[in-house]
Scaffold this motif. Structure first.
Motif, PDB file in Angstrom:
ATOM      1  N   ALA A  28     -53.094 -67.589  13.957  1.00  0.00           N
ATOM      2  CA  ALA A  28     -52.426 -68.604  13.145  1.00  0.00           C
ATOM      3  C   ALA A  28     -51.329 -67.983  12.282  1.00  0.00           C
ATOM      4  CB  ALA A  28     -53.443 -69.322  12.262  1.00  0.00           C
ATOM      5  N   ASP A  29     -51.590 -66.805  11.727  1.00  0.00           N
ATOM      6  CA  ASP A  29     -50.571 -66.104  10.938  1.00  0.00           C
ATOM      7  C   ASP A  29     -49.351 -65.783  11.796  1.00  0.00           C
ATOM      8  OD1 ASP A  29     -52.314 -66.169   8.781  1.00  0.00           O
ATOM      9  OD2 ASP A  29     -53.117 -64.162   9.179  1.00  0.00           O
ATOM     10  N   ASN A  30     -49.606 -65.254  12.982  1.00  0.00           N
ATOM     11  CA  ASN A  30     -48.498 -64.907  13.878  1.00  0.00           C
ATOM     12  C   ASN A  30     -47.738 -66.149  14.343  1.00  0.00           C
ATOM     13  OD1 ASN A  30     -49.120 -62.218  13.632  1.00  0.00           O
ATOM     14  ND2 ASN A  30     -49.955 -61.985  15.694  1.00  0.00           N
ATOM     15  N   ALA A  31     -48.471 -67.239  14.562  1.00  0.00           N
ATOM     16  CA  ALA A  31     -47.804 -68.484  14.962  1.00  0.00           C
ATOM     17  C   ALA A  31     -46.813 -68.933  13.895  1.00  0.00           C
ATOM     18  CB  ALA A  31     -48.837 -69.571  15.228  1.00  0.00           C
ATOM     19  N   ARG A  32     -47.197 -68.807  12.622  1.00  0.00           N
ATOM     20  CA  ARG A  32     -46.283 -69.187  11.537  1.00  0.00           C
ATOM     21  C   ARG A  32     -45.029 -68.321  11.558  1.00  0.00           C
ATOM     22  NH1 ARG A  32     -51.149 -70.003   8.656  1.00  0.00           N
ATOM     23  NH2 ARG A  32     -51.123 -67.858   7.868  1.00  0.00           N
ATOM     24  N   VAL A  33     -45.204 -67.023  11.762  1.00  0.00           N
ATOM     25  CA  VAL A  33     -44.056 -66.126  11.818  1.00  0.00           C
ATOM     26  C   VAL A  33     -43.123 -66.512  12.969  1.00  0.00           C
ATOM     27  CG1 VAL A  33     -43.329 -63.732  12.192  1.00  0.00           C
ATOM     28  CG2 VAL A  33     -45.312 -64.219  10.746  1.00  0.00           C
ATOM     29  N   LEU A  34     -43.714 -66.930  14.062  1.00  0.00           N
ATOM     30  CA  LEU A  34     -42.939 -67.283  15.258  1.00  0.00           C
ATOM     31  C   LEU A  34     -42.401 -68.711  15.233  1.00  0.00           C
ATOM     32  CD1 LEU A  34     -45.305 -65.600  17.877  1.00  0.00           C
ATOM     33  CD2 LEU A  34     -42.979 -64.854  17.313  1.00  0.00           C
ATOM     34  N   GLY A  35     -42.750 -69.453  14.186  1.00  0.00           N
ATOM     35  CA  GLY A  35     -42.264 -70.821  14.070  1.00  0.00           C
ATOM     36  C   GLY A  35     -42.966 -71.808  14.970  1.00  0.00           C
ATOM     37  N   ILE A  36     -44.209 -71.515  15.316  1.00  0.00           N
ATOM     38  CA  ILE A  36     -44.989 -72.397  16.185  1.00  0.00           C
ATOM     39  C   ILE A  36     -45.984 -73.195  15.347  1.00  0.00           C
ATOM     40  CG2 ILE A  36     -46.743 -72.444  18.009  1.00  0.00           C
ATOM     41  CD1 ILE A  36     -45.334 -69.981  19.204  1.00  0.00           C
ATOM     42  N   ASP A  37     -45.946 -74.509  15.501  1.00  0.00           N
ATOM     43  CA  ASP A  37     -46.801 -75.417  14.742  1.00  0.00           C
ATOM     44  C   ASP A  37     -48.080 -75.693  15.528  1.00  0.00           C
ATOM     45  OD1 ASP A  37     -47.934 -77.297  13.092  1.00  0.00           O
ATOM     46  OD2 ASP A  37     -46.542 -78.911  13.656  1.00  0.00           O
ATOM     47  N   LEU A  38     -49.162 -75.029  15.149  1.00  0.00           N
ATOM     48  CA  LEU A  38     -50.430 -75.204  15.865  1.00  0.00           C
ATOM     49  C   LEU A  38     -51.038 -76.588  15.652  1.00  0.00           C
ATOM     50  CD1 LEU A  38     -52.089 -71.711  15.304  1.00  0.00           C
ATOM     51  CD2 LEU A  38     -50.911 -72.544  17.335  1.00  0.00           C
ATOM     52  N   ALA A  39     -50.623 -77.288  14.601  1.00  0.00           N
ATOM     53  CA  ALA A  39     -51.110 -78.645  14.382  1.00  0.00           C
ATOM     54  C   ALA A  39     -50.623 -79.580  15.474  1.00  0.00           C
ATOM     55  CB  ALA A  39     -50.667 -79.154  13.012  1.00  0.00           C
ATOM     56  N   GLY A  40     -49.562 -79.183  16.153  1.00  0.00           N
ATOM     57  CA  GLY A  40     -49.011 -80.008  17.219  1.00  0.00           C
ATOM     58  C   GLY A  40     -49.573 -79.727  18.593  1.00  0.00           C
ATOM     59  N   VAL A  41     -50.517 -78.779  18.691  1.00  0.00           N
ATOM     60  CA  VAL A  41     -51.137 -78.468  19.985  1.00  0.00           C
ATOM     61  C   VAL A  41     -51.901 -79.690  20.501  1.00  0.00           C
ATOM     62  CG1 VAL A  41     -52.995 -77.122  21.068  1.00  0.00           C
ATOM     63  CG2 VAL A  41     -51.272 -75.974  19.640  1.00  0.00           C
ATOM     64  N   ASP A  42     -51.736 -79.993  21.775  1.00  0.00           N
ATOM     65  CA  ASP A  42     -52.398 -81.153  22.393  1.00  0.00           C
ATOM     66  C   ASP A  42     -53.757 -80.813  22.970  1.00  0.00           C
ATOM     67  OD1 ASP A  42     -50.087 -82.965  22.114  1.00  0.00           O
ATOM     68  OD2 ASP A  42     -49.151 -81.631  23.581  1.00  0.00           O
ATOM     69  N   ILE A  43     -53.879 -79.608  23.535  1.00  0.00           N
ATOM     70  CA  ILE A  43     -55.089 -79.202  24.249  1.00  0.00           C
ATOM     71  C   ILE A  43     -55.351 -77.730  23.959  1.00  0.00           C
ATOM     72  CG2 ILE A  43     -56.092 -78.775  26.550  1.00  0.00           C
ATOM     73  CD1 ILE A  43     -54.191 -81.065  27.546  1.00  0.00           C
ATOM     74  N   ALA A  44     -56.605 -77.381  23.721  1.00  0.00           N
ATOM     75  CA  ALA A  44     -56.980 -75.975  23.565  1.00  0.00           C
ATOM     76  C   ALA A  44     -58.035 -75.619  24.608  1.00  0.00           C
ATOM     77  CB  ALA A  44     -57.507 -75.694  22.163  1.00  0.00           C
ATOM     78  N   VAL A  45     -57.967 -74.372  25.069  1.00  0.00           N
ATOM     79  CA  VAL A  45     -58.906 -73.879  26.079  1.00  0.00           C
ATOM     80  C   VAL A  45     -59.466 -72.552  25.606  1.00  0.00           C
ATOM     81  CG1 VAL A  45     -59.125 -72.969  28.429  1.00  0.00           C
ATOM     82  CG2 VAL A  45     -57.755 -75.021  28.006  1.00  0.00           C
ATOM     83  N   LEU A  46     -60.767 -72.393  25.729  1.00  0.00           N
ATOM     84  CA  LEU A  46     -61.417 -71.112  25.445  1.00  0.00           C
ATOM     85  C   LEU A  46     -61.849 -70.517  26.780  1.00  0.00           C
ATOM     86  CD1 LEU A  46     -62.311 -69.257  23.132  1.00  0.00           C
ATOM     87  CD2 LEU A  46     -64.516 -70.419  23.156  1.00  0.00           C
ATOM     88  N   SER A  47     -61.312 -69.345  27.106  1.00  0.00           N
ATOM     89  CA  SER A  47     -61.556 -68.772  28.432  1.00  0.00           C
ATOM     90  C   SER A  47     -62.997 -68.330  28.629  1.00  0.00           C
ATOM     91  CB  SER A  47     -60.613 -67.596  28.691  1.00  0.00           C
ATOM     92  OG  SER A  47     -60.875 -66.523  27.787  1.00  0.00           O
ATOM     93  N   HIS A  48     -63.632 -67.830  27.567  1.00  0.00           N
ATOM     94  CA  HIS A  48     -65.041 -67.436  27.651  1.00  0.00           C
ATOM     95  C   HIS A  48     -65.597 -67.248  26.250  1.00  0.00           C
ATOM     96  CE1 HIS A  48     -62.806 -63.636  27.545  1.00  0.00           C
ATOM     97  NE2 HIS A  48     -63.910 -62.967  27.265  1.00  0.00           N
ATOM     98  N   GLY A  49     -66.899 -67.043  26.166  1.00  0.00           N
ATOM     99  CA  GLY A  49     -67.572 -67.066  24.873  1.00  0.00           C
ATOM    100  C   GLY A  49     -67.664 -65.746  24.159  1.00  0.00           C
ATOM    101  N   HIS A  50     -66.619 -64.945  24.137  1.00  0.00           N
ATOM    102  CA  HIS A  50     -66.606 -63.674  23.414  1.00  0.00           C
ATOM    103  C   HIS A  50     -65.752 -63.783  22.153  1.00  0.00           C
ATOM    104  CE1 HIS A  50     -67.818 -61.049  27.135  1.00  0.00           C
ATOM    105  NE2 HIS A  50     -68.830 -61.693  26.600  1.00  0.00           N
ATOM    106  N   TYR A  51     -66.124 -63.009  21.152  1.00  0.00           N
ATOM    107  CA  TYR A  51     -65.516 -63.087  19.828  1.00  0.00           C
ATOM    108  C   TYR A  51     -64.016 -62.791  19.817  1.00  0.00           C
ATOM    109  CZ  TYR A  51     -65.140 -58.002  19.550  1.00  0.00           C
ATOM    110  OH  TYR A  51     -64.782 -56.701  19.777  1.00  0.00           O
ATOM    111  N   ASP A  52     -63.554 -61.933  20.717  1.00  0.00           N
ATOM    112  CA  ASP A  52     -62.141 -61.549  20.688  1.00  0.00           C
ATOM    113  C   ASP A  52     -61.231 -62.599  21.332  1.00  0.00           C
ATOM    114  OD1 ASP A  52     -63.506 -60.746  23.015  1.00  0.00           O
ATOM    115  OD2 ASP A  52     -62.040 -59.211  23.505  1.00  0.00           O
TER     116      ASP A  52
END
Length: 258
Positions: A44-68
């Motif tokens: 999220a910090d890097n997204a702000r630096v890059l000018g990307i608004d994560l609030a506008g994301v339509d769909i999120a995907v988690l590739s697998h259940g690991h912490y990283d």
């Protein structure tokens, strides 16, 4: 389609933080997609630096259940109030390195109404499909890689049934996104035979020897263009790059257009 690496082990920009993790922001012709959320809130910090608004994301995907890859899940749910998060129905099973180090997700998020459990094949919408490939035949054994899961109350060698792959079809191209390719990057390429594959190869602990050279030469037989990162390993990437015509690295801050 435009892809921006929000988090990766390395960075092209001194203003962006790095960590052992992965998060990609994908813009298709019709959707804004977040693929994985890194280890912490850094994505999220890097997204702000890059000018990307994560609030506008339509769909999120988690590739697998690991912490990283899912450590930033709570932060994303706080930032974005609308996007469903697609993750395997096995994602919240206990995942361990060895038997003592927990490497899974924050179990307090289990049952969150925004989380959508996926099966072996989940069509999100036309052109966006998730596959587990759990029933696909493996030409190349991948093993448990020293990891364990808790299944029916018992510690068992990890089978990575919680890992899934996102296939995007757009403008005649088939693009596959794989977080860590625990089921084997050679198998994944065989299963999908995509035009482009983006993700980690999970080779970072492999020696630079004839076995790795053989893997590179095998992958090079396909017409696929590879953008790799994270768990591939920079030394392993450099070694494979000399044997592959279409292998590129994707570091934090890098944007590419397909």
């Amino acid at each position: 389609m435009q892809i921006t690496a929000l988090v990766e082990n390395s960075s092209l920009d001194k203003n962006l933080g790095t960590e052992h993790g992965l998060s990609l922001y994908i813009e298709t012709c019709s959707r804004k997609i977040l693929f994985d959320m890194g280890q912490t809130e850094l994505f999220a910090d890097n997204a702000r630096v890059l000018g990307i608004d994560l609030a506008g994301v339509d769909i999120a995907v988690l590739s697998h259940g690991h912490y990283d890859h899912g450590g930033g899940l709570k932060k994303f749910l706080d930032i974005n109030r609308k996007a469903p998060v697609y993750l395997s129905r096995y994602a919240f099973e206990g995942h361990y390195h060895g038997r003592e180090k927990y490497i899974g997700l924050d179990t307090e998020l289990t049952g969150n109404e925004r989380l959508v459990s996926t099966g072996d094949e989940t069509v999100i919408e036309e052109g966006l499909t998730l596959y587990s490939c759990n029933d696909c035949q493996k030409t190349f054994p991948s093993g448990s890689q020293g990891l364990h899961m808790i299944k029916d109350g018992a510690f068992l060698p990890e089978d990575f049934r919680h890992e899934q792959y996102l296939l995007i079809k757009e403008k005649g191209k088939r693009v596959v996104f794989s977080g860590c390719s625990h089921k084997g990057i050679l198998n994944i390429v065989e299963w999908f035979r995509p035009d482009v594959l983006v993700g980690g190869f999970h080779f970072s602990k492999l020696p630079l020897d004839e076995t790795l050279a053989g893997y590179a030469e095998y992958l090079n037989r396909f017409s696929t263009v590879f953008y790799t990162c994270h768990c591939t390993g920079t030394e392993q990437f450099a070694f494979m790059k000399t044997r592959m015509d279409r292998l590129f690295y994707l570091a934090a801050g890098q944007r590419m257009i397909l």
